[in-house]
Motif scaffolding. Structure first.
Motif, PDB file in Angstrom:
ATOM      1  N   ARG A 412       1.133  -1.476   0.210  1.00 21.25           N
ATOM      2  CA  ARG A 412       0.106   0.290  -0.014  1.00 21.25           C
ATOM      3  C   ARG A 412       0.736   1.794   0.373  1.00 21.25           C
ATOM      4  O   ARG A 412       2.172   1.102   0.554  1.00 21.25           O
ATOM      5  CB  ARG A 412      -0.415   0.239   0.965  1.00 21.25           C
ATOM      6  CG  ARG A 412      -1.822   0.971   1.550  1.00 21.25           C
ATOM      7  CD  ARG A 412      -2.588   1.233   2.338  1.00 21.25           C
ATOM      8  NE  ARG A 412      -3.530   2.306   2.853  1.00 21.25           N
ATOM      9  CZ  ARG A 412      -4.671   3.048   3.475  1.00 21.25           C
ATOM     10  NH1 ARG A 412      -4.540   2.425   4.849  1.00 21.25           N
ATOM     11  NH2 ARG A 412      -4.967   3.969   3.448  1.00 21.25           N
ATOM     12  N   HIS A 413       0.072   2.614  -0.634  1.00 20.80           N
ATOM     13  CA  HIS A 413       0.676   3.454  -0.771  1.00 20.80           C
ATOM     14  C   HIS A 413       1.510   4.211   1.145  1.00 20.80           C
ATOM     15  O   HIS A 413       0.907   3.150   2.003  1.00 20.80           O
ATOM     16  CB  HIS A 413       0.091   4.598  -1.171  1.00 20.80           C
ATOM     17  CG  HIS A 413      -1.062   4.718  -1.402  1.00 20.80           C
ATOM     18  ND1 HIS A 413      -1.220   5.295   0.270  1.00 20.80           N
ATOM     19  CD2 HIS A 413      -2.072   4.493  -0.953  1.00 20.80           C
ATOM     20  CE1 HIS A 413      -2.209   6.216   0.309  1.00 20.80           C
ATOM     21  NE2 HIS A 413      -2.492   5.286  -0.673  1.00 20.80           N
ATOM     22  N   VAL A 596       0.287   6.696  -5.055  1.00 13.94           N
ATOM     23  CA  VAL A 596       0.701   5.185  -5.509  1.00 13.94           C
ATOM     24  C   VAL A 596       2.135   5.389  -5.862  1.00 13.94           C
ATOM     25  O   VAL A 596       3.292   4.715  -6.083  1.00 13.94           O
ATOM     26  CB  VAL A 596       0.187   4.749  -5.686  1.00 13.94           C
ATOM     27  CG1 VAL A 596       0.416   3.192  -5.784  1.00 13.94           C
ATOM     28  CG2 VAL A 596      -1.410   4.405  -4.767  1.00 13.94           C
ATOM     29  N   THR A 850       0.008  -0.415  -4.599  1.00  8.17           N
ATOM     30  CA  THR A 850      -1.689  -0.077  -4.900  1.00  8.17           C
ATOM     31  C   THR A 850      -2.166   0.702  -3.875  1.00  8.17           C
ATOM     32  O   THR A 850      -1.932   1.153  -2.914  1.00  8.17           O
ATOM     33  CB  THR A 850      -2.258  -1.527  -5.559  1.00  8.17           C
ATOM     34  OG1 THR A 850      -3.756  -0.928  -5.546  1.00  8.17           O
ATOM     35  CG2 THR A 850      -2.519  -2.706  -4.457  1.00  8.17           C
ATOM     36  N   SER A 851      -3.507   0.769  -3.581  1.00  9.71           N
ATOM     37  CA  SER A 851      -4.656   1.140  -2.697  1.00  9.71           C
ATOM     38  C   SER A 851      -4.456   0.800  -1.881  1.00  9.71           C
ATOM     39  O   SER A 851      -5.086  -0.614  -1.716  1.00  9.71           O
ATOM     40  CB  SER A 851      -5.392   1.955  -3.600  1.00  9.71           C
ATOM     41  OG  SER A 851      -6.595   1.393  -3.993  1.00  9.71           O
ATOM     42  N   GLU A 852      -5.883   0.791  -0.641  1.00 14.99           N
ATOM     43  CA  GLU A 852      -6.198   0.105   0.457  1.00 14.99           C
ATOM     44  C   GLU A 852      -7.413  -1.919   0.102  1.00 14.99           C
ATOM     45  O   GLU A 852      -6.981  -2.254   0.479  1.00 14.99           O
ATOM     46  CB  GLU A 852      -7.055   0.955   1.505  1.00 14.99           C
ATOM     47  CG  GLU A 852      -6.957   0.167   2.746  1.00 14.99           C
ATOM     48  CD  GLU A 852      -7.858   1.237   3.342  1.00 14.99           C
ATOM     49  OE1 GLU A 852      -7.659   1.231   4.955  1.00 14.99           O
ATOM     50  OE2 GLU A 852      -8.589   2.316   3.541  1.00 14.99           O
ATOM     51  N   VAL A 855      -5.293  -4.169  -0.792  1.00 13.82           N
ATOM     52  CA  VAL A 855      -4.490  -4.770   0.030  1.00 13.82           C
ATOM     53  C   VAL A 855      -5.702  -5.871   0.811  1.00 13.82           C
ATOM     54  O   VAL A 855      -5.234  -7.294   0.922  1.00 13.82           O
ATOM     55  CB  VAL A 855      -3.680  -3.488   0.836  1.00 13.82           C
ATOM     56  CG1 VAL A 855      -3.349  -5.018   1.850  1.00 13.82           C
ATOM     57  CG2 VAL A 855      -2.333  -3.209  -0.189  1.00 13.82           C
ATOM     58  N   TYR A 891      -0.927   2.860   5.785  1.00 10.02           N
ATOM     59  CA  TYR A 891       0.286   3.302   4.890  1.00 10.02           C
ATOM     60  C   TYR A 891       1.264   1.867   5.149  1.00 10.02           C
ATOM     61  O   TYR A 891       1.650   1.713   5.892  1.00 10.02           O
ATOM     62  CB  TYR A 891       0.628   4.047   5.100  1.00 10.02           C
ATOM     63  CG  TYR A 891      -0.778   5.579   5.435  1.00 10.02           C
ATOM     64  CD1 TYR A 891      -1.241   5.552   4.009  1.00 10.02           C
ATOM     65  CD2 TYR A 891      -0.570   6.546   5.974  1.00 10.02           C
ATOM     66  CE1 TYR A 891      -2.869   6.362   4.407  1.00 10.02           C
ATOM     67  CE2 TYR A 891      -1.732   7.280   6.145  1.00 10.02           C
ATOM     68  CZ  TYR A 891      -2.307   7.071   5.472  1.00 10.02           C
ATOM     69  OH  TYR A 891      -3.681   8.457   4.784  1.00 10.02           O
TER      70      TYR A 891
END
Length: 1142
Positions: A412-413, A596, A850-852, A855, A891
């Motif tokens: 995640r970012h 990201v 990628t984003s939440e 994940v 994060y």
């Protein structure tokens, strides 16, 4: 007289410490050696890292020590240059090597028999250097030559360079030689036209390049066609900040001999490659001097160089160039054009500038090469160092050794500013025209991020507001709400300029208009089509997020075995070794979100010890465009299942009563510990929302009071935010959270938690009251809402997870399959690969940022998809208990899959390939450390090897190499005991360290010990990193399982994909075909124009006809997914051995 005595060096005890530079005669040499012998400096650290031979005291008496003298014979400008000085200083750290620099006066004026003596000669031509004398010296003394001297005559003639390159089968631009030689008139036929030139029968249309045949003449001209304005660009050796100038002259030169060649259309960069022997190369790109002649320089005045990854074929070219020209240290230029790489110049002896890692690598390679050749001849007691990084091996759980083959990480970012969003329904024809202009009707959706597009949206908003003002809204046909248009205008006008990373507008076609869901919308609903406009802003990567990503990248190196220790100031040099010596196949992917992409670039910078700004790293190394949903998701287009889940969540959380047993069963059917704990904290959801709303009101009042206070007039908050902007985001949440009916909009809870988490961490200096209580309550609510939005019961979790990350799951499966299918057969063992012209990759790394949503989804697939049974597998049960206790995927959350190969097992055996699954919940900040869930360490079952520090396969605790450790401090107030380790250098923060490097449960150990270093370009102040003085540390990786077979994992991933059923089969087929085609033509660095991945698969939720799909894995036998082919033959065709690398 023996050779030993003939060198003029006494036999007997040589210096134990670091040798000095020696200049001149044998007397000065002997004197300096004596002085060093007296000093007896201790410098074991570098020696050990460089694989040097360590003797016992008794050995001093047994062996007659002898120093190998390395002579530097070059013009003083070269021999005393910074790169040469840095490398020679490191070379002297080899116990038996000393360096003598030949004085320029001696080189120019003394006969060669008076030159200093040496065993090994580093000599190279530059302007004014007497190459003939150097050749005579080499004949007289017969030293080991690092760079062949006779070949340096050829390097001075571009014609000879091109001839040798052609003979080696290396791609060159199409060229012809014009020799103005009276003895060879047939080579001097030139016919010049307006837009072309014909040389000896070969026609070159403009643009073409004209190069003098003498390589020392840097006056290269490029001629342009009249259609582009004509004229020529005149290149020359850099003068200040210029390397070329434009001239209106269009006619070619009429005197002198030249090479004419086709102009290659690159992306504006030249690739410079620097070899140190045939097995090592460093590559970097610089702005092409042909572009505009302006040399790009950084803040320190140095020319900007971009990091570059070479393709397999380019690595082969580097090896060929090094061997063909017999130049161990050799620089050459590559042009990348039309999907191919062409060599356009060979420069001979050339060093990289301003790269500490290169200096260390170069000294190590040269030192080992010299010792390997000369130590046996001179009877020096030196053993060839066992290079642990040649084969990345680790101990298995049973104690045998395995080779690391593949690392896959989904990350995640990093820390970001709060995301903000506004929705409005629009019906004005101007918006529909814009929607049509950019092809919105093709898919029913449109995303606008480019400055030109955002400017058009702003122009429409301004125009409509002007019309509304003129008509006072009475007789006006504009249906858009004035307040919404004003907010649209205000946000788009922020910062005074556009940046696609900061803001974006999404338009979705609604054939029957929008159903009014929120109270802020108008109560009336109109018929006919409309567009849903969603404006998003904020969500930028913060300085803290950048530091987190870069430091995590550094720590990630420690997962790669080999080269343990703090070498060149870089921990985890096993990975750096693999990467620089062609044995690391790395691809980095990121979604199209700016935060990201920048996280991926910062991580790459830390991972590969790169230098400079993030933007060039992002351009060169991160693949992010048009990946057909691999890492992106349209969060505004929810599946039916998600809609049902959200409605169910809203229903339960809107009841004004204490949670009942039935509520616990409805909301937490998976019995997640973190979920149940959060429900206990909340007890009554509506009352908790009342408290949260009251606290938000209190917060906005406090901010307004501060705004009225003159002392706060110029108060600057974190990341350049102002009090006005802070008030705007909290006031919007206050308005949106409680609807007109008095009910709460539960979907705003994640945004509230997002904002308070940001302010507690970054704006604590404001000393606002009750922020910790708002943090505590909003976190408890968010810890229910966020994970449960991805499904409440197991079937829902899997259904939603598949909708989000099915392409990613398939890609991970392909990564694992390709590693064992291609490389298991084609990889040559390092002992056999010496002299074989194959890059010989060893480790494949695929990083997905990628984003939440991705994940959460991927973790749910592993948790609930049936990979293993908790009833029958104790390690998996413990892992599930640990994941159950994790409340937040913060994060920098990481899911890591590692694939190992046990070469002792039969190739067809299931035990041949071994998979491990690891996880970290990312940045600390959710709980106090005492309450934070504890896993069982990294690779716990193999922890018995941790005690053996000398074991080449063990992951060494690198903190022992850093003596400058100081006390632990608290990073932020919500981390009562979360440690941050500071080095004694002011402001240097060890972001990733964990105070308990050994797990309290059993004897497992933590992967990321205190091994991070301060980023060189992050400025420091007394408070720490500039702009991010308080950066929370990151939880170390925990092993979820470390004894999976590849067959198990492959069958599990196949089942996951097949379970999706009819709706996804077409998507899978498209994705499979997509990556199969890409793998054939893939390059390590993607140019701007080569960033599309071919046909786009259908959206995951669109129905497709069912088609039977063959698994992508080519099974060697029905029972095993592992290739049954035997061990690789060292005689295998190296060209055919190149693996698929997508």
């Amino acid at each position: 007289m023996s050779k030993l005595e003939g060198r003029g060096v006494e036999s007997g005890g040589g210096p134990r410490g670091s040798a000095r530079f020696l200049v001149g005669s044998e007397d000065t040499e002997a004197r300096a050696l004596e002085e060093e012998e007296e000093e007896e400096e201790e410098d074991g650290g570098m020696r050990n890292n460089m694989g040097l031979y360590d003797e016992d005291e008794e050995d001093d008496e047994v062996y007659s020590e002898r120093l190998i003298v390395v002579g530097i014979c070059a013009m003083v400008k070269k021999s005393k240059s910074k790169p040469m000085t840095q490398i020679m200083e490191r070379l002297c750290k080899f116990e038996y090597i000393t360096v003598v620099i030949f004085p320029e006066d001696v080189i120019l004026n003394e006969p060669v028999d008076k030159w200093p003596l040496c065993d090994c000669l580093i000599s190279f031509h530059s302007k004014g250097f007497p190459l003939d004398k150097a050749v005579s010296y080499a004949k007289l003394r017969n030293p080991l030559l690092i760079n062949d001297l006779n070949m340096q005559y050829f390097i001075q003639d571009r014609r000879e360079v091109y001839r040798i390159l052609l003979e080696e089968g290396i791609d060159l631009p199409r060229y012809v030689v014009l020799n103005r030689d009276p003895d060879r008139p047939e080579e001097c036929n030139l016919v010049e036209g307006e837009d072309q030139v014909e040389v000896n029968g070969e026609v070159f249309p403009k643009p073409f390049v004209e190069k003098p045949v003498c390589a020392e003449d840097h006056n290269v001209y490029i001629y342009y066609p009249t259609s582009a304005g004509g004229g020529s660009q005149r290149l020359f050796r850099k003068i200040g900040s210029r390397s070329s100038v434009y001239s209106p002259e269009s006619s070619v030169r009429k005197t002198g001999s030249y090479i004419y060649e086709e102009f290659m259309p690159t992306d504006g960069t030249d690739v410079k490659v620097y070899t140190v022997g045939p097995d090592y190369a460093h590559a970097e790109a610089r702005k092409s001097p042909a572009l505009d002649g302006k040399v790009e320089r950084d803040s320190e005045g140095k020319e900007i160089r971009y990091p570059v990854m070479l393709t397999a074929m380019e690595k082969l070219v580097a090896r060929k160039v090094c061997l063909a020209f017999k130049q161990t240290v050799c620089g050459f230029d590559l042009l990348r054009a039309n999907g191919h790489s062409f060599v356009c110049d060979v420069n001979g002896f050339s060093f990289v500038k301003n790269s500490m890692k290169y200096y260390d690598d170069c000294a190590k390679v040269l030192g080992n090469m010299i010792m390997r050749e000369l130590a046996p001849q001179l009877h020096i007691p030196w053993s060839i160092p066992m290079e642990a990084e040649d084969i990345p091996i680790v101990p298995t759980t049973s104690g045998t050794m395995m080779e690391l083959r593949c690392v896959i990480a989904v990350i995640r970012h990093g820390d970001r500013t709060p995301k903000q969003k506004m929705k409005m329904e629009v019906r004005n024809a101007l918006f529909f025209d814009l929607f049509e202009k950019y092809g919105g009707y093709k898919s029913g959706k449109l995303k606008l991020k480019k400055p030109k597009q955002l400017q058009e949206v702003l122009d429409i908003a301004r125009q409509l507001l002007v019309e509304l003002g003129q008509h006072n809204g009475s007789q006006c046909e504009i249906e858009e709400k004035k307040s919404k248009l004003e907010q649209l205008k205000t946000v788009l006008e922020m910062y005074g300029h556009f940046s696609g990373i900061n803001r974006k507008v999404q338009l979705t076609y609604l054939p029957n208009g929008q159903l009014k869901a929120s109270s802020e919308e108008e109560d009336t609903q109109k018929d006919g089509p409309s567009l849903l406009l969603v404006l998003k802003w904020g969500g930028e990567l913060t300085p803290a997020g950048r530091v987190q990503a870069e430091e995590l990248g550094r720590a990630f190196r420690c997962m790669y075995p080999g080269g343990q220790g703090d070498y060149a100031g870089f921990p985890g040099c096993g990975l750096l070794r693999l990467h620089s010596t062609y044995r690391h196949d790395l691809k980095i992917y990121a979604s199209d979100e700016g935060r990201v992409q920048m996280t991926a670039a910062a991580f790459a910078k830390g991972l590969l010890a790169l230098e400079g700004e993030l933007t060039p790293i992002l351009v060169q190394m991160v693949k992010s465009a048009n990946m057909n949903g691999l890492l992106d998701s349209d969060s505004d287009s929810l599946t039916d299942c998600q809609q049902r889940v959200k409605a169910h969540l809203h229903e339960i959380m809107q009841r004004e009563r204490d949670f009942t047993e039935e509520d616990y069963q409805k909301l937490a059917p998976t019995n997640s510990d973190s979920l149940i704990n959060s429900m206990k904290i909340i007890n009554n959801p509506v009352q908790t929302c009342d408290q949260v709303y009251a606290l938000i009101q209190s917060l906005t009042c406090q901010i307004r009071r501060k705004l009225e206070d003159p002392k706060s007039a110029n108060l600057q908050l974190y990341h350049s935010e102002t009090l006005e902007l802070m008030l705007q985001r909290w006031s919007k949440l206050e308005r949106d959270f409680r609807t007109k009916s008095g009910r709460y909009d539960i979907s705003k809870i994640p945004d509230i938690y997002d904002c308070i988490k940001y302010d507690v961490q970054h704006n604590a200096s404001l000393a606002l009251e009750d922020t910790m209580e708002l943090f505590r309550l909003s976190k408890a609510l968010a810890d229910i809402i966020i994970p449960q939005e991805y499904g409440i019961c197991k079937p829902e979790k899997l259904d939603i997870a598949n909708a989000y990350c099915l392409p990613l799951v398939k890609k991970i499966q392909l990564d694992l399959q390709r590693t064992h299918e291609d490389e298991a057969v084609n990889k040559l063992h390092p002992l056999y690969s010496r002299g074989v012209m194959s890059p010989g990759r060893h480790v494949r790394t695929r990083l997905y940022f990628t984003s939440e949503s991705h994940v959460h989804s991927l973790l749910n697939i592993f948790r609930y998809g049936g990979l293993l049974s908790e009833e029958t597998d104790e390690q998996w049960r413990q892992a599930m208990d640990y994941l159950s206790a994790v409340s937040e995927l913060n994060y920098m959350t990481q899911i890591v899959i590692m694939l190992y190969e046990d070469n002792n097992k039969d190739p067809s055996s299931e035990e041949r390939f071994h998979v491990e699954l690891h996880f970290s919940p990312g940045v600390k900040g959710g709980e106090d450390d005492e309450n934070a869930p504890m896993g069982f360490g990294f690779r716990p079952a193999s922890s018995e090897n941790f005690e053996k520090k000398t074991d080449p396969g063990s992951l060494e605790d690198l903190s022992q190499d850093e003596p400058d450790r100081a006390s632990l401090t608290d990073p932020i107030s919500i981390l009562k005991k979360s440690p941050l380790v500071r080095s004694r250098k002011t402001g240097s923060m060890e972001v990733l360290s964990d105070s308990s490097s050994t797990s309290s449960r059993g004897s497992a150990y933590r992967l990321f010990p205190s091994c991070s270093r301060q980023s060189p370009e992050i400025k420091t102040s007394g408070l720490g990193f500039e702009g991010c003085s308080m950066v929370p540390s990151i939880y170390p990786l925990e092993t979820l399982h470390n004894s999976l077979s590849l067959k198990q994992v492959d069958e599990f991933l196949t089942t996951v994909c097949e379970d999706v059923g009819d709706t996804h089969s077409k998507t899978l087929k498209a994705l499979s075909a997509l990556f199969e085609t890409q793998s054939q033509t893939s390059m390590d660095v993607y140019s701007q124009q080569d960033r599309s991945l071919a046909p786009s698969p259908a959206p995951p939720h669109s129905p497709q006809p069912h088609t039977q799909q063959q698994p992508l894995c080519c099974m060697s036998s029905p029972s095993s997914p592992v290739s049954s082919a035997g061990p690789s033959s060292p005689l295998a065709d190296p060209v055919l051995c190149l693996p698929l690398n997508e």
